[in-house]
Design an enzyme around this catalytic site. Structure first.
Site, PDB file in Angstrom:
ATOM      1  N   GLU A   1      45.585  37.684  36.766  1.00  0.00           N
ATOM      2  CA  GLU A   1      44.349  38.169  37.389  1.00  0.00           C
ATOM      3  C   GLU A   1      43.450  38.804  36.337  1.00  0.00           C
ATOM      4  O   GLU A   1      43.060  39.965  36.444  1.00  0.00           O
ATOM      5  CB  GLU A   1      44.671  39.170  38.509  1.00  0.00           C
TER       6      GLU A   1
ATOM      7  N   GLU B   1      52.936  43.821  43.991  1.00  0.00           N
ATOM      8  CA  GLU B   1      52.657  45.259  43.868  1.00  0.00           C
ATOM      9  C   GLU B   1      53.635  46.135  44.653  1.00  0.00           C
ATOM     10  O   GLU B   1      53.233  47.060  45.367  1.00  0.00           O
ATOM     11  CB  GLU B   1      51.217  45.549  44.283  1.00  0.00           C
TER      12      GLU B   1
END
Length: 370
Positions: free
Chosen positions: A272, A165
């Site tokens: 995810e 991220e």
């Protein structure tokens, strides 16, 4: 009299035999699907993974993991903060439990995550006087962390989310304005991949991010991966986190993202996966009155069935590109989405319900006929 009696007995025997035969065949018909798990249906496509926490590695949740999944990711226990809370202290206990379970049961294991702006100890960025450390000190701490963690699990973990991220959510900004970026610029990304490769040259190294299907962020992730490649540093894959909802993404955006990342010559994984039954929000908040009714409504269930059906139809189309699909949590009994973005609002984002039983969406995912 005897003839009638014998005939009656014969008929009774035949009925019993037919009943037994029917029971056997019916039993087999009912038994066969229940003996197969997700991993078995997808054995010719890609590994099916799940994010786990140590308490789930026993009892009925462990049974469900072993039946349906052939890959695992530690949800939290290998992140920087939990595994390395102080400069001179590592917390190996829970991470070792996950790694040992994977090795014992011959499950593939992905590491998550070596470098992240979140869940990172404050000590990383501070000197002994509480001031900001220099770039050289921070990069050395990053190297020490990555080298120590990667080498401990060498041979047990086949792939790591090296950087997590790092892309900004702001449309006009490339990299997130994190402490990593403020102190090191983009070099922390390059160096993290370099350090991980040095620690274990056999590792698959991934960049991992959310909203990776959204066109604006997709193009920035593409730029980031290209930047790493141009620096001559190994990067082997992009992780599309797959925190989707019943309202997004579109099929076209999903296909475009997979194809764009694959065009860089890297692997693509869905890392995810969950499908929230609510509209996406990106900031944590307390519940409002409209959030109080958090039952799983029929219209949410139907939209979730349709979304999972679309997602896995697309995933199967890219079986030669995707090298893994990992769900983020095991069942609706517990999901990180129960407390994000809305604290205490129950979500139902997975294929197994709170009783660990397959939901209707599960049967769409294993139905390849359409």
């Amino acid at each position: 009299m005897n003839t009638k009696t014998n005939s009656s007995k014969l008929i009774c025997h035949l009925l019993v035999i037919l009943a037994l035969v029917s029971t056997v065949f019916l039993g087999k018909a009912q038994e066969e699907p229940s003996e197969k798990g997700l991993k078995d249906y997808y054995k010719d496509y890609f590994p099916i993974g799940v994010a786990v926490y140590p308490q789930a590695l026993e009892g009925e949740s462990a049974e469900l993991i072993l039946k349906h999944f052939n890959s695992m990711t530690p949800e939290n226990v290998m992140k920087m903060g939990p595994i390395h809370p102080e400069e001179d202290r590592y917390n190996w206990e829970y991470a070792d439990q996950v790694a040992d379970f994977a090795v014992k049961h011959n499950l593939k294991l992905r590491g998550h995550a070596l470098c992240w702006h979140n869940q990172a100890g404050d000590w990383l960025f501070k000197d002994e006087n509480g001031g900001q450390v220099s770039k050289e000190v921070l990069l050395q701490r990053l190297k020490d962390h990555i080298t120590t963690v990667v080498k401990r699990y060498k041979g047990k973990i086949y792939a790591w989310d090296v950087v997590n991220e790092a892309i900004s959510d702001k449309e006009d900004e490339f990299l997130r304005d994190s402490q990593w970026y403020q102190i090191c610029g983009e070099d922390f990304i390059i160096k993290a991949f370099e350090y991980a490769h040095e620690a274990d040259p056999d590792l698959k190294l991934f960049y991992n991010d959310y909203s990776a299907v959204h066109p604006v962020k997709r193009d920035k992730i593409y730029k980031l991966v290209k930047m790493i490649q141009d620096a001559g540093v190994p990067i082997h894959g992009v992780g599309i986190q797959g925190h989707f909802s019943i309202y997004e993404p579109s099929e076209q955006d999903l296909r475009d993202a997979i194809e764009k990342y694959a065009s860089l010559g890297v692997e693509v994984q869905i890392t995810e996966l969950d499908v929230s039954v609510y509209h996406k929000e990106h900031s944590r908040r307390d519940p409002l009155p409209k959030d109080e009714d958090d039952t799983f409504k029929p219209e949410q269930e139907q939209k979730q069935i349709e979304q999972y059906d679309m997602l896995f139809r697309v995933f199967r189309d890219y079986k030669d590109t995707l090298t893994g699909v990992t769900f983020w949590n095991i069942s609706d009994r517990y999901s990180w989405l129960d407390n994000f973005p809305v604290r205490g609002r129950k979500n139902y984002p997975l294929l197994f319900n709170e009783e660990l039983q397959p939901k209707k969406a599960y049967y769409k995912v294993i139905d390849f006929e359409k």
